[in-house]
Scaffold this motif. Structure first.
Motif, PDB file in Angstrom:
ATOM      1  N   GLU A   1     -14.932  10.115  -1.742  1.00  0.00           N
ATOM      2  CA  GLU A   1     -15.027   9.630  -0.381  1.00  0.00           C
ATOM      3  C   GLU A   1     -14.647  10.762   0.575  1.00  0.00           C
ATOM      4  O   GLU A   1     -13.542  11.304   0.471  1.00  0.00           O
ATOM      5  CB  GLU A   1     -14.072   8.460  -0.154  1.00  0.00           C
ATOM      6  CG  GLU A   1     -14.341   7.240  -1.014  1.00  0.00           C
ATOM      7  CD  GLU A   1     -13.273   6.181  -0.803  1.00  0.00           C
ATOM      8  OE1 GLU A   1     -13.566   5.176  -0.128  1.00  0.00           O
ATOM      9  OE2 GLU A   1     -12.152   6.362  -1.308  1.00  0.00           O
ATOM     10  N   PRO A   2     -15.503  11.119   1.521  1.00  0.00           N
ATOM     11  CA  PRO A   2     -15.145  12.177   2.473  1.00  0.00           C
ATOM     12  C   PRO A   2     -13.918  11.832   3.301  1.00  0.00           C
ATOM     13  O   PRO A   2     -13.172  12.720   3.712  1.00  0.00           O
ATOM     14  CB  PRO A   2     -16.393  12.295   3.352  1.00  0.00           C
ATOM     15  CG  PRO A   2     -17.503  11.767   2.507  1.00  0.00           C
ATOM     16  CD  PRO A   2     -16.895  10.675   1.686  1.00  0.00           C
ATOM     17  N   GLU A   3     -13.703  10.540   3.551  1.00  0.00           N
ATOM     18  CA  GLU A   3     -12.507  10.074   4.241  1.00  0.00           C
ATOM     19  C   GLU A   3     -12.296   8.615   3.866  1.00  0.00           C
ATOM     20  O   GLU A   3     -13.232   7.932   3.455  1.00  0.00           O
ATOM     21  CB  GLU A   3     -12.640  10.227   5.753  1.00  0.00           C
ATOM     22  CG  GLU A   3     -13.783   9.440   6.365  1.00  0.00           C
ATOM     23  CD  GLU A   3     -13.909   9.686   7.866  1.00  0.00           C
ATOM     24  OE1 GLU A   3     -13.712   8.736   8.632  1.00  0.00           O
ATOM     25  OE2 GLU A   3     -14.191  10.831   8.247  1.00  0.00           O
ATOM     26  N   PRO A   4     -11.052   8.101   3.983  1.00  0.00           N
ATOM     27  CA  PRO A   4     -10.795   6.706   3.596  1.00  0.00           C
ATOM     28  C   PRO A   4     -11.519   5.730   4.523  1.00  0.00           C
ATOM     29  O   PRO A   4     -11.458   5.869   5.745  1.00  0.00           O
ATOM     30  CB  PRO A   4      -9.273   6.573   3.738  1.00  0.00           C
ATOM     31  CG  PRO A   4      -8.754   7.970   3.752  1.00  0.00           C
ATOM     32  CD  PRO A   4      -9.816   8.805   4.368  1.00  0.00           C
ATOM     33  N   ARG A   5     -12.202   4.724   3.933  1.00  0.00           N
ATOM     34  CA  ARG A   5     -12.881   3.689   4.724  1.00  0.00           C
ATOM     35  C   ARG A   5     -12.595   2.297   4.176  1.00  0.00           C
ATOM     36  O   ARG A   5     -13.393   1.378   4.389  1.00  0.00           O
ATOM     37  CB  ARG A   5     -14.408   3.921   4.747  1.00  0.00           C
ATOM     38  CG  ARG A   5     -14.883   5.254   5.273  1.00  0.00           C
ATOM     39  CD  ARG A   5     -14.341   5.593   6.624  1.00  0.00           C
ATOM     40  NE  ARG A   5     -14.802   4.696   7.677  1.00  0.00           N
ATOM     41  CZ  ARG A   5     -14.214   4.615   8.860  1.00  0.00           C
ATOM     42  NH1 ARG A   5     -13.107   5.301   9.115  1.00  0.00           N
ATOM     43  NH2 ARG A   5     -14.692   3.803   9.780  1.00  0.00           N
ATOM     44  N   ASN A   6     -11.505   2.127   3.430  1.00  0.00           N
ATOM     45  CA  ASN A   6     -11.105   0.837   2.879  1.00  0.00           C
ATOM     46  C   ASN A   6     -11.997   0.440   1.688  1.00  0.00           C
ATOM     47  O   ASN A   6     -12.882   1.184   1.292  1.00  0.00           O
ATOM     48  CB  ASN A   6     -11.093  -0.250   3.960  1.00  0.00           C
ATOM     49  CG  ASN A   6      -9.964  -1.254   3.756  1.00  0.00           C
ATOM     50  OD1 ASN A   6      -9.706  -1.702   2.650  1.00  0.00           O
ATOM     51  ND2 ASN A   6      -9.292  -1.603   4.844  1.00  0.00           N
ATOM     52  N   THR A   7     -11.767  -0.772   1.148  1.00  0.00           N
ATOM     53  CA  THR A   7     -12.380  -1.114  -0.130  1.00  0.00           C
ATOM     54  C   THR A   7     -13.822  -1.595  -0.024  1.00  0.00           C
ATOM     55  O   THR A   7     -14.578  -1.468  -0.996  1.00  0.00           O
ATOM     56  CB  THR A   7     -11.556  -2.195  -0.846  1.00  0.00           C
ATOM     57  OG1 THR A   7     -11.395  -3.328   0.013  1.00  0.00           O
ATOM     58  CG2 THR A   7     -10.192  -1.651  -1.239  1.00  0.00           C
ATOM     59  N   ALA A   8     -14.241  -2.148   1.121  1.00  0.00           N
ATOM     60  CA  ALA A   8     -15.616  -2.659   1.202  1.00  0.00           C
ATOM     61  C   ALA A   8     -16.645  -1.548   1.042  1.00  0.00           C
ATOM     62  O   ALA A   8     -17.573  -1.667   0.227  1.00  0.00           O
ATOM     63  CB  ALA A   8     -15.830  -3.431   2.501  1.00  0.00           C
ATOM     64  N   PRO A   9     -16.554  -0.443   1.782  1.00  0.00           N
ATOM     65  CA  PRO A   9     -17.502   0.656   1.548  1.00  0.00           C
ATOM     66  C   PRO A   9     -17.372   1.259   0.146  1.00  0.00           C
ATOM     67  O   PRO A   9     -18.378   1.658  -0.455  1.00  0.00           O
ATOM     68  CB  PRO A   9     -17.148   1.667   2.633  1.00  0.00           C
ATOM     69  CG  PRO A   9     -16.470   0.877   3.697  1.00  0.00           C
ATOM     70  CD  PRO A   9     -15.712  -0.176   2.963  1.00  0.00           C
ATOM     71  N   ALA A  10     -16.146   1.342  -0.374  1.00  0.00           N
ATOM     72  CA  ALA A  10     -15.954   1.934  -1.701  1.00  0.00           C
ATOM     73  C   ALA A  10     -16.641   1.107  -2.779  1.00  0.00           C
ATOM     74  O   ALA A  10     -17.334   1.648  -3.663  1.00  0.00           O
ATOM     75  CB  ALA A  10     -14.457   2.064  -1.999  1.00  0.00           C
ATOM     76  N   VAL A  11     -16.470  -0.208  -2.738  1.00  0.00           N
ATOM     77  CA  VAL A  11     -17.124  -1.084  -3.712  1.00  0.00           C
ATOM     78  C   VAL A  11     -18.639  -1.002  -3.573  1.00  0.00           C
ATOM     79  O   VAL A  11     -19.380  -0.962  -4.570  1.00  0.00           O
ATOM     80  CB  VAL A  11     -16.636  -2.537  -3.548  1.00  0.00           C
ATOM     81  CG1 VAL A  11     -17.463  -3.496  -4.403  1.00  0.00           C
ATOM     82  CG2 VAL A  11     -15.160  -2.640  -3.907  1.00  0.00           C
ATOM     83  N   LEU A  12     -19.117  -0.951  -2.347  1.00  0.00           N
ATOM     84  CA  LEU A  12     -20.560  -0.883  -2.122  1.00  0.00           C
ATOM     85  C   LEU A  12     -21.141   0.419  -2.655  1.00  0.00           C
ATOM     86  O   LEU A  12     -22.216   0.417  -3.283  1.00  0.00           O
ATOM     87  CB  LEU A  12     -20.845  -1.021  -0.626  1.00  0.00           C
ATOM     88  CG  LEU A  12     -22.307  -0.891  -0.194  1.00  0.00           C
ATOM     89  CD1 LEU A  12     -23.211  -1.827  -0.988  1.00  0.00           C
ATOM     90  CD2 LEU A  12     -22.433  -1.154   1.307  1.00  0.00           C
ATOM     91  N   ALA A  13     -20.458   1.535  -2.423  1.00  0.00           N
ATOM     92  CA  ALA A  13     -20.950   2.811  -2.952  1.00  0.00           C
ATOM     93  C   ALA A  13     -21.040   2.763  -4.473  1.00  0.00           C
ATOM     94  O   ALA A  13     -22.016   3.234  -5.069  1.00  0.00           O
ATOM     95  CB  ALA A  13     -20.032   3.950  -2.505  1.00  0.00           C
ATOM     96  N   ALA A  14     -20.032   2.182  -5.116  1.00  0.00           N
ATOM     97  CA  ALA A  14     -20.058   2.064  -6.573  1.00  0.00           C
ATOM     98  C   ALA A  14     -21.206   1.170  -7.034  1.00  0.00           C
ATOM     99  O   ALA A  14     -21.882   1.466  -8.034  1.00  0.00           O
ATOM    100  CB  ALA A  14     -18.720   1.515  -7.072  1.00  0.00           C
ATOM    101  N   ALA A  15     -21.460   0.080  -6.302  1.00  0.00           N
ATOM    102  CA  ALA A  15     -22.539  -0.831  -6.673  1.00  0.00           C
ATOM    103  C   ALA A  15     -23.901  -0.163  -6.551  1.00  0.00           C
ATOM    104  O   ALA A  15     -24.768  -0.316  -7.419  1.00  0.00           O
ATOM    105  CB  ALA A  15     -22.478  -2.091  -5.809  1.00  0.00           C
ATOM    106  N   LEU A  16     -24.092   0.575  -5.465  1.00  0.00           N
ATOM    107  CA  LEU A  16     -25.361   1.303  -5.289  1.00  0.00           C
ATOM    108  C   LEU A  16     -25.544   2.327  -6.395  1.00  0.00           C
ATOM    109  O   LEU A  16     -26.662   2.516  -6.908  1.00  0.00           O
ATOM    110  CB  LEU A  16     -25.393   1.969  -3.923  1.00  0.00           C
ATOM    111  CG  LEU A  16     -25.523   1.015  -2.722  1.00  0.00           C
ATOM    112  CD1 LEU A  16     -25.187   1.745  -1.428  1.00  0.00           C
ATOM    113  CD2 LEU A  16     -26.937   0.440  -2.646  1.00  0.00           C
ATOM    114  N   TRP A  17     -24.473   2.998  -6.754  1.00  0.00           N
ATOM    115  CA  TRP A  17     -24.531   4.009  -7.809  1.00  0.00           C
ATOM    116  C   TRP A  17     -24.893   3.361  -9.149  1.00  0.00           C
ATOM    117  O   TRP A  17     -25.753   3.870  -9.878  1.00  0.00           O
ATOM    118  CB  TRP A  17     -23.184   4.727  -7.899  1.00  0.00           C
ATOM    119  CG  TRP A  17     -23.203   5.953  -8.737  1.00  0.00           C
ATOM    120  CD1 TRP A  17     -22.762   6.091 -10.019  1.00  0.00           C
ATOM    121  CD2 TRP A  17     -23.706   7.242  -8.354  1.00  0.00           C
ATOM    122  NE1 TRP A  17     -22.952   7.371 -10.469  1.00  0.00           N
ATOM    123  CE2 TRP A  17     -23.524   8.095  -9.463  1.00  0.00           C
ATOM    124  CE3 TRP A  17     -24.278   7.746  -7.196  1.00  0.00           C
ATOM    125  CZ2 TRP A  17     -23.898   9.440  -9.425  1.00  0.00           C
ATOM    126  CZ3 TRP A  17     -24.652   9.082  -7.156  1.00  0.00           C
ATOM    127  CH2 TRP A  17     -24.463   9.906  -8.269  1.00  0.00           C
TER     128      TRP A  17
END
Length: 478
Positions: free
Chosen positions: A86-102
């Protein structure tokens, strides 16, 4: 777990853990610390989902932690699947979404087990059995959240309210009525007595397709933004760095608020295992081994006539002694000490805020600064000088660099270093020293199989870490 499709563990590893200061700090938070036992919380989390039925873990972490994640997993024999930076912290919603897309880009039907990196679940077998029992629901398109039957009126956790008639313990996922915010003590006691609420463990199981459909319905703007960040990702050594410009525009929000509290296909699976989020020192004391007087003694510590207290020394050079303490927390590191009644442990986060307001470096920075090549720590400093201990791992090398404002004296105390100064490369062994003039290009390399330890004495008008000009770096740092 061999009769069902493999599950991809997604470990979220970007939190700051300020409530466990001074051991946990922004530069080295609690997930990388061995708070209970010899392994770090991250290592425990990864080991919990290793073996049959699980793929290699996908880690989502912040940029400063990418090397330590890889190093800690390698140390316990875990093969890292992918690591999204993550280039910077954006909480868990974006993090989970990035993992799902991946995951979806590889297999839209992939089952994802999303879990924090800093929780304590001692019974790994019970956890894996619970996950296995929830898999059919996830395969059918449900989003499964895991809840823990409460044992105390805990005010530091969110709660999950079961649908009417759903039992507190079940071998399969159950319907969920809704989420409850962290309550006051009276509300927590009422929920404990009522028998219809579970602690929200923040662990989820779903297919990549199901969670992406939920984002499309409840957070379409975030889906578009994070998709751009994933599509624009680039390789960085063995890591994958999400595209920064798109990422920083993603809403800073938890996955509970963005998705889970709105989803209609959510069910809850009771977790029949002891669980703690280790959200404060009282929780650490509760999960620690204690003596007959209820004292948890960690590191070099001694208790005389103490009761129900936590005494923890995280510095090899400090022996902590408590006399006549009752229900107290005393935690010491190399550069800070915390003393507080157990009942006030939830206020430690306020301490960090107060120290930041006073520009105290210990608020966020650890005394030992980790680097991909090893670590360094400050031993002494004064007007115009600083002394550091530097540890270089076997096979590692510090970047080729120079400084505009300081000279450096290096004394090797263990191992054999290959030192570059200007155009010359020389081998320096224990008890030998070299001098690096101001402005001269230099580097330390450990070509051997044993660590190199050296003492660095800096002299100059300015000794800040931002006085580094890098010309070549094996770790891809700018």
């Amino acid at each position: 777990m061999t009769s069902h499709p493999s599950v991809v563990p997604v470990i979220l590893c970007g939190g700051a853990g300020t409530r466990l200061w001074p051991v946990s700090r922004k530069t080295l938070p609690k997930q990388f610390k061995p708070l209970l036992g010899d392994a770090s919380l991250l290592q425990d989390a990864a080991l919990r989902v290793r073996g049959d039925g699980f793929e290699s873990p996908l880690i989502v972490t912040a940029e400063p932690f990418r090397f330590i994640v890889a190093e800690q997993l390698e140390a316990v024999g875990i093969t890292l699947g992918d690591l999204l930076v993550e280039p910077e912290p954006r909480n868990t919603a974006p993090a989970v979404l990035a993992a799902a897309l991946w995951c979806a880009s590889r297999d839209p039907d992939a089952l994802m087990l999303v879990m924090p990196s800093d929780h304590q679940i001692p019974d790994g077998d019970a956890f894996r059995d619970t996950v296995a029992a929830a898999i059919p629901a996830a395969q059918s398109g449900k989003i499964v959240t895991f809840g823990v039957p409460p044992t105390t009126p805990e005010t530091g956790y969110g709660y999950l309210e079961l649908a009417e008639g759903a039992p507190m313990s079940s071998g399969e996922p159950m319907p969920l009525r809704g989420f409850v915010e962290k309550p006051d003590l009276a509300g927590a006691q009422q929920m404990l007595d009522g028998g219809h609420h579970l602690w929200n463990a923040g662990i989820f199981l779903f297919s990549a397709e199901a969670i992406l459909q939920a984002y499309a319905e409840h957070a379409p703007d975030m889906l578009a933004t994070v998709t751009r960040a994933v599509d624009g990702a680039r390789a960085d050594l063995s890591f994958t760095r999400l595209e920064a410009n798109a990422w920083r525009t993603a809403e800073n929000i938890s996955v509970d608020y963005a998705i889970m509290e709105k989803a209609q296909n959510l069910v809850v699976m009771p977790l029949a295992a002891r669980w703690s989020d280790l959200g404060g020192w009282a929780s650490v004391w509760q999960e620690s081994e204690r003596d007959a007087s209820g004292n948890a003694l960690v590191g070099q510590s001694t208790a005389l006539s103490c009761q129900g207290s936590l005494l923890r020394s995280d510095s090899n050079g400090i022996h902590l002694v408590g006399i006549g303490l009752k229900d107290m927390i005393v935690v010491t590191t190399a550069d800070a000490v915390l003393v507080a009644p157990m009942s006030e442990s939830s206020r430690v986060g306020e301490v960090v805020a107060a120290l930041k307001a006073k520009a105290v470096s210990q608020a966020e920075a650890s005394s030992r600064d980790l680097r991909p090549w090893g670590w360094y720590e400050s031993i002494a400093s004064g007007d115009g000088f600083q002394v550091k201990r530097i540890f270089v791992k076997p096979g590692a090398l510090i970047s080729l660099q120079s400084h505009n404002h300081r000279a450096e004296h290096w004394i090797v105390v263990a191992g054999t270093a290959h030192v570059t100064i200007g155009e010359e490369v020389r081998m320096v062994t224990a008890n030998q020293s070299v001098y690096v003039p101001v402005g001269e290009r230099h580097r330390v390399e450990n070509r051997g199989k044993l660590p190199v330890t050296l003492i660095e004495v800096q002299t100059g008008a300015y000794l800040g870490e931002d006085d580094i000009i890098r010309y070549d770096d094996a770790y891809g740092r700018a």
